[in-house]
Enzyme design. Sequence first.
Site, PDB file in Angstrom:
ATOM      1  N   SER A  20       0.845  -1.196   0.000  1.00  0.00           N
ATOM      2  CA  SER A  20       0.000   0.000   0.000  1.00  0.00           C
ATOM      3  C   SER A  20       0.878   1.242   0.000  1.00  0.00           C
ATOM      4  O   SER A  20       2.080   1.178   0.213  1.00  0.00           O
ATOM      5  CB  SER A  20      -0.897   0.013   1.238  1.00  0.00           C
ATOM      6  OG  SER A  20      -0.127   0.334   2.377  1.00  0.00           O
ATOM      7  N   LYS A  21       0.206   2.372  -0.253  1.00  0.00           N
ATOM      8  CA  LYS A  21       0.918   3.638  -0.255  1.00  0.00           C
ATOM      9  C   LYS A  21       1.552   3.894   1.118  1.00  0.00           C
ATOM     10  O   LYS A  21       2.627   4.467   1.219  1.00  0.00           O
ATOM     11  CB  LYS A  21      -0.064   4.756  -0.599  1.00  0.00           C
ATOM     12  CG  LYS A  21       0.612   6.090  -0.815  1.00  0.00           C
ATOM     13  CD  LYS A  21      -0.361   7.129  -1.267  1.00  0.00           C
ATOM     14  CE  LYS A  21      -0.438   8.307  -0.320  1.00  0.00           C
ATOM     15  NZ  LYS A  21       0.827   8.716   0.275  1.00  0.00           N
ATOM     16  N   ARG A  22       0.856   3.416   2.146  1.00  0.00           N
ATOM     17  CA  ARG A  22       1.372   3.629   3.501  1.00  0.00           C
ATOM     18  C   ARG A  22       2.728   2.938   3.720  1.00  0.00           C
ATOM     19  O   ARG A  22       3.570   3.444   4.445  1.00  0.00           O
ATOM     20  CB  ARG A  22       0.351   3.158   4.542  1.00  0.00           C
ATOM     21  CG  ARG A  22      -0.068   4.275   5.475  1.00  0.00           C
ATOM     22  CD  ARG A  22      -1.300   3.912   6.294  1.00  0.00           C
ATOM     23  NE  ARG A  22      -2.495   3.881   5.478  1.00  0.00           N
ATOM     24  CZ  ARG A  22      -3.378   2.866   5.455  1.00  0.00           C
ATOM     25  NH1 ARG A  22      -3.177   1.807   6.206  1.00  0.00           N
ATOM     26  NH2 ARG A  22      -4.445   2.930   4.694  1.00  0.00           N
ATOM     27  N   GLY A  45       5.012   2.679   1.522  1.00  0.00           N
ATOM     28  CA  GLY A  45       5.987   3.586   0.926  1.00  0.00           C
ATOM     29  C   GLY A  45       6.316   4.734   1.863  1.00  0.00           C
ATOM     30  O   GLY A  45       7.480   5.082   2.062  1.00  0.00           O
ATOM     31  N   ASP A  46       5.268   5.307   2.465  1.00  0.00           N
ATOM     32  CA  ASP A  46       5.483   6.425   3.392  1.00  0.00           C
ATOM     33  C   ASP A  46       6.301   5.966   4.602  1.00  0.00           C
ATOM     34  O   ASP A  46       7.202   6.663   5.067  1.00  0.00           O
ATOM     35  CB  ASP A  46       4.130   6.976   3.883  1.00  0.00           C
ATOM     36  CG  ASP A  46       3.318   7.571   2.730  1.00  0.00           C
ATOM     37  OD1 ASP A  46       3.931   7.895   1.691  1.00  0.00           O
ATOM     38  OD2 ASP A  46       2.087   7.690   2.869  1.00  0.00           O
TER      39      ASP A  46
END
Length: 504
Positions: A262-264, A266-267
């Site tokens: 998920s994008k999370r 990556g963050d």
Amino acid sequence: MSERRVRVRFAPSPTGALHIGGVRTALYNYLFARQHGGDFVFRIEDTDSSRFVPGAEEYIIESFKWLGIKFDEGVSFGGEHGPYRQSERREIYKVYVKQLLDAGKAYIAFDTPEELEAKRAEIENFQYDARTRGMMRNSLTMTKEEVDALIAAGNQYVVRFKIEAGEAVHVDDLIRGDVKIMSDILDDKVLYKSADELPTYHLANIVDDHLMEITHVIRGEEWLPSAPLHVLLYKAFGWEDTMPRFAHLPLLLKPEGKGKLSKRDGDRLGFPVFPLEWHDPKSGEVSSGFRESGYFPEAVINFLAFLGWNPGTERELYSLDELVGLFDISKCSKAGARFDYQKGIWFNHEYILNKSAEEIAEVFAPMVKAHGIDETMERITQVVAMMKDRVNFVHELWALCSFFFVAPTEYDEKTRKKRWKEDSAAQLTELIGVLESLDDFSLAHQEEVVHKWIEDNEYKMGNIMNAWRLTLVGEGKGPGMFDISAFLGKEETIARMKRAIAEL
Ligand code: GLU
């Protein structure tokens, strides 16, 4: 049946930035199309207006342009099967919705959201299907007059697909083989909504794949649960002879290996999950992109190609054209592919190694300029040639190389303690004399003369070199000493040494 020309499509919904998994899906479609001499179609699936995000379509197009993945037809590319934006195909879908209704394969339903909610509360695991449709408000339980009257009075309705119970549905998947389910587990999916006069994803997707003569549907695993419904829709239309073959690609997993990427993630771990930087128009949030993070598009392609497939050899570096020749959809893995972003960084490093200093200098030069430095391309290329193999990203070169362009004004305390000895000042003053006497300041000549001077005086090579480095670089890093002094030239080298001796 004669062999059909291979046609595949990438069909994103413009609901935001393109996720890296979507890029992998597009890449595999591209490789498949190219290796079969077929066509690659770009379709925008925007029938769900509530999820539409302005700028997303342009973003997706720009992403593929950057990556070098080319489409043959579609939104912004033209072609014979357009329009390629589903919101511009309303009238087409209406014809096919009517066809299913007339054939008794679909029906009209008036149940309001509240009524459906009430049924769910009343019946455990309620699903609108062969067992329950008889208790609902639809054209199967009402007379034609009642239905017509409700529509005439302006009541909103949906069209549902009438799925017959007890049928074994087979999805013939190029990666997963024969996937079989019983039709009983499917619900009577909504195909069309009168409220916005638009079909839902399922109907539009099937009608378009048929009309656009798509032969292979290659998409993410998250669409596998929809595939049986799609097969039944093809049959309901009588299109089973031209039904595409399916290939559902493995999920991309978190770097740790468990759960969907998920994008999370990556963050949390500091890597991009989008090809380009994305500015969310609603929240204003900015998400990093592979392009802005300094990845080469070829490295991203190479990295993604290996997420779910590999050619079964030791070699890992392949160009897009080479991948076209090697790719084999049937050899894709069924199991999810771990998104090992460190491997992505490794690929970028390998591409830096393989690119010429000239190519890297093209990218680095604007960064040098941005620091207010006016250097010739030739000198920037010289620095790049010495240093490029040490970095994973071109922008990392600045921190490593700035001393070539800017004289140190401070001297690293730790290095100074360790490297600046009692006799360093005296020895380097002597070295200045040696260097001053040189007419030929080339690397080879300097090296010869300086080494001889060190030997003749029985100085310690390490001590001299380390102290000398501190004066030119300001700390303990950098390439060979003579590389540095030759690049700086006689005047600058001596000036830096004098300044350092005075300061230290
Ligand atoms: N519109 C769907 C998506 O956003 C397309 C799925 C498919 O390829 O059928 O991924």
